[in-house]
Design a protein around this motif. Structure first.
Motif, PDB file in Angstrom:
ATOM      1  N   HIS A  14      19.920  31.622  31.758  1.00 12.69           N
ATOM      2  CA  HIS A  14      21.316  31.264  31.526  1.00 12.69           C
ATOM      3  C   HIS A  14      22.206  32.166  32.365  1.00 12.69           C
ATOM      4  N   TYR A  15      23.165  31.562  33.064  1.00 13.37           N
ATOM      5  CA  TYR A  15      24.054  32.307  33.953  1.00 13.37           C
ATOM      6  C   TYR A  15      25.501  31.906  33.729  1.00 13.37           C
ATOM      7  N   GLU A  16      26.375  32.859  33.955  1.00 13.59           N
ATOM      8  CA  GLU A  16      27.808  32.605  34.022  1.00 13.59           C
ATOM      9  C   GLU A  16      28.272  33.202  35.342  1.00 13.59           C
ATOM     10  N   PHE A  17      29.037  32.453  36.096  1.00 15.50           N
ATOM     11  CA  PHE A  17      29.512  32.917  37.389  1.00 15.50           C
ATOM     12  C   PHE A  17      30.845  33.634  37.202  1.00 15.50           C
ATOM     13  N   VAL A  18      30.936  34.863  37.714  1.00 14.78           N
ATOM     14  CA  VAL A  18      32.110  35.708  37.500  1.00 14.78           C
ATOM     15  C   VAL A  18      32.556  36.356  38.800  1.00 14.78           C
ATOM     16  N   GLY A  19      33.736  36.961  38.746  1.00 13.21           N
ATOM     17  CA  GLY A  19      34.267  37.683  39.895  1.00 13.21           C
ATOM     18  C   GLY A  19      33.809  39.132  39.905  1.00 13.21           C
ATOM     19  N   PRO A  20      34.162  39.864  40.962  1.00  8.79           N
ATOM     20  CA  PRO A  20      33.772  41.273  41.099  1.00  8.79           C
ATOM     21  C   PRO A  20      34.222  42.103  39.901  1.00  8.79           C
ATOM     22  N   SER A  36      27.034  35.390  44.931  1.00  6.08           N
ATOM     23  CA  SER A  36      25.585  35.611  44.986  1.00  6.08           C
ATOM     24  C   SER A  36      24.883  34.380  45.562  1.00  6.08           C
ATOM     25  N   PRO A  37      23.701  34.562  46.140  1.00  6.70           N
ATOM     26  CA  PRO A  37      22.971  33.412  46.692  1.00  6.70           C
ATOM     27  C   PRO A  37      22.715  32.313  45.650  1.00  6.70           C
ATOM     28  N   LEU A  38      22.403  32.696  44.420  1.00  4.99           N
ATOM     29  CA  LEU A  38      22.154  31.700  43.367  1.00  4.99           C
ATOM     30  C   LEU A  38      23.418  30.917  43.049  1.00  4.99           C
ATOM     31  N   ALA A  39      24.518  31.613  42.821  1.00  2.00           N
ATOM     32  CA  ALA A  39      25.774  30.929  42.505  1.00  2.00           C
ATOM     33  C   ALA A  39      26.207  30.018  43.648  1.00  2.00           C
ATOM     34  N   GLN A  40      26.094  30.495  44.872  1.00  3.04           N
ATOM     35  CA  GLN A  40      26.465  29.680  46.029  1.00  3.04           C
ATOM     36  C   GLN A  40      25.604  28.417  46.119  1.00  3.04           C
ATOM     37  N   ALA A  41      24.314  28.553  45.829  1.00  5.85           N
ATOM     38  CA  ALA A  41      23.407  27.402  45.899  1.00  5.85           C
ATOM     39  C   ALA A  41      23.715  26.384  44.808  1.00  5.85           C
ATOM     40  N   MET A  42      24.258  26.837  43.677  1.00  3.27           N
ATOM     41  CA  MET A  42      24.498  25.934  42.540  1.00  3.27           C
ATOM     42  C   MET A  42      25.861  25.264  42.557  1.00  3.27           C
ATOM     43  N   GLY A  48      20.040  18.060  36.375  1.00  2.32           N
ATOM     44  CA  GLY A  48      18.907  17.360  36.969  1.00  2.32           C
ATOM     45  C   GLY A  48      18.649  17.716  38.419  1.00  2.32           C
ATOM     46  N   ASP A  49      19.654  18.282  39.086  1.00  2.00           N
ATOM     47  CA  ASP A  49      19.468  18.686  40.483  1.00  2.00           C
ATOM     48  C   ASP A  49      18.512  19.870  40.576  1.00  2.00           C
ATOM     49  N   VAL A  50      17.749  19.916  41.647  1.00  2.00           N
ATOM     50  CA  VAL A  50      16.888  21.064  41.934  1.00  2.00           C
ATOM     51  C   VAL A  50      17.568  21.876  43.028  1.00  2.00           C
ATOM     52  N   VAL A  51      17.648  23.175  42.789  1.00  2.00           N
ATOM     53  CA  VAL A  51      18.326  24.096  43.694  1.00  2.00           C
ATOM     54  C   VAL A  51      17.292  25.037  44.292  1.00  2.00           C
ATOM     55  N   GLU A  52      17.305  25.191  45.610  1.00  2.16           N
ATOM     56  CA  GLU A  52      16.449  26.160  46.295  1.00  2.16           C
ATOM     57  C   GLU A  52      17.347  27.143  47.025  1.00  2.16           C
ATOM     58  N   PHE A  53      16.985  28.426  46.959  1.00  2.00           N
ATOM     59  CA  PHE A  53      17.758  29.429  47.675  1.00  2.00           C
ATOM     60  C   PHE A  53      16.878  30.619  48.006  1.00  2.00           C
ATOM     61  N   GLN A  54      17.303  31.363  49.001  1.00  2.00           N
ATOM     62  CA  GLN A  54      16.583  32.560  49.431  1.00  2.00           C
ATOM     63  C   GLN A  54      17.056  33.753  48.616  1.00  2.00           C
ATOM     64  N   ALA A  55      16.146  34.410  47.942  1.00  2.00           N
ATOM     65  CA  ALA A  55      16.438  35.626  47.165  1.00  2.00           C
ATOM     66  C   ALA A  55      15.585  36.756  47.717  1.00  2.00           C
ATOM     67  N   GLN A  60      13.447  30.724  45.817  1.00  2.00           N
ATOM     68  CA  GLN A  60      13.483  30.421  44.391  1.00  2.00           C
ATOM     69  C   GLN A  60      13.869  28.968  44.202  1.00  2.00           C
ATOM     70  N   LYS A  61      13.291  28.330  43.179  1.00  2.00           N
ATOM     71  CA  LYS A  61      13.604  26.938  42.864  1.00  2.00           C
ATOM     72  C   LYS A  61      13.973  26.842  41.390  1.00  2.00           C
ATOM     73  N   TYR A  62      15.152  26.268  41.144  1.00  2.00           N
ATOM     74  CA  TYR A  62      15.626  26.071  39.779  1.00  2.00           C
ATOM     75  C   TYR A  62      16.028  24.613  39.588  1.00  2.00           C
ATOM     76  N   GLU A  63      15.820  24.113  38.383  1.00  2.00           N
ATOM     77  CA  GLU A  63      16.338  22.807  37.999  1.00  2.00           C
ATOM     78  C   GLU A  63      17.498  23.043  37.054  1.00  2.00           C
ATOM     79  N   VAL A  64      18.632  22.416  37.319  1.00  2.00           N
ATOM     80  CA  VAL A  64      19.820  22.563  36.455  1.00  2.00           C
ATOM     81  C   VAL A  64      19.575  21.786  35.168  1.00  2.00           C
ATOM     82  N   ILE A  65      19.626  22.492  34.035  1.00  2.00           N
ATOM     83  CA  ILE A  65      19.386  21.889  32.720  1.00  2.00           C
ATOM     84  C   ILE A  65      20.690  21.515  32.025  1.00  2.00           C
TER      85      ILE A  65
END
Length: 70
Positions: A14-20, A36-42, A48-55, A60-65
């Motif tokens: 579980h993630y929440e996207f925040v500022g500095p 962050s690379p994850l937030a940018q990729a999402m 249902g989308d699958v997200v791939e990003f370089q970490a 890394q591969k995530y499916e949005v639930i």
């Protein structure tokens, strides 16, 4: 807030996207920077989308639930 399934490890995260200055990597819902690379990729993805990003630990591969307003 977004919940994702880590397709490499089969975990739900579980993630929440925040500022500095608002980051928190210790709570149940990790607060990560919008730059962050994850937030940018999402950005713009939907459930249902699958997200791939370089970490640092490799591709890394995530499916949005779920996507919720914080």
């Amino acid at each position: 807030r977004v919940s994702v399934k880590d397709l490499n490890y089969d975990d739900i995260e579980h993630y929440e996207f925040v500022g500095p200055g608002e980051e928190d990597y210790t709570s149940e819902v990790m607060k990560i920077l919008t730059t962050s690379p994850l937030a940018q990729a999402m950005m713009g993805k939907k459930v249902g989308d699958v997200v791939e990003f370089q970490a640092p630990r490799g591709i890394q591969k995530y499916e949005v639930i779920t996507i919720d307003d914080a």
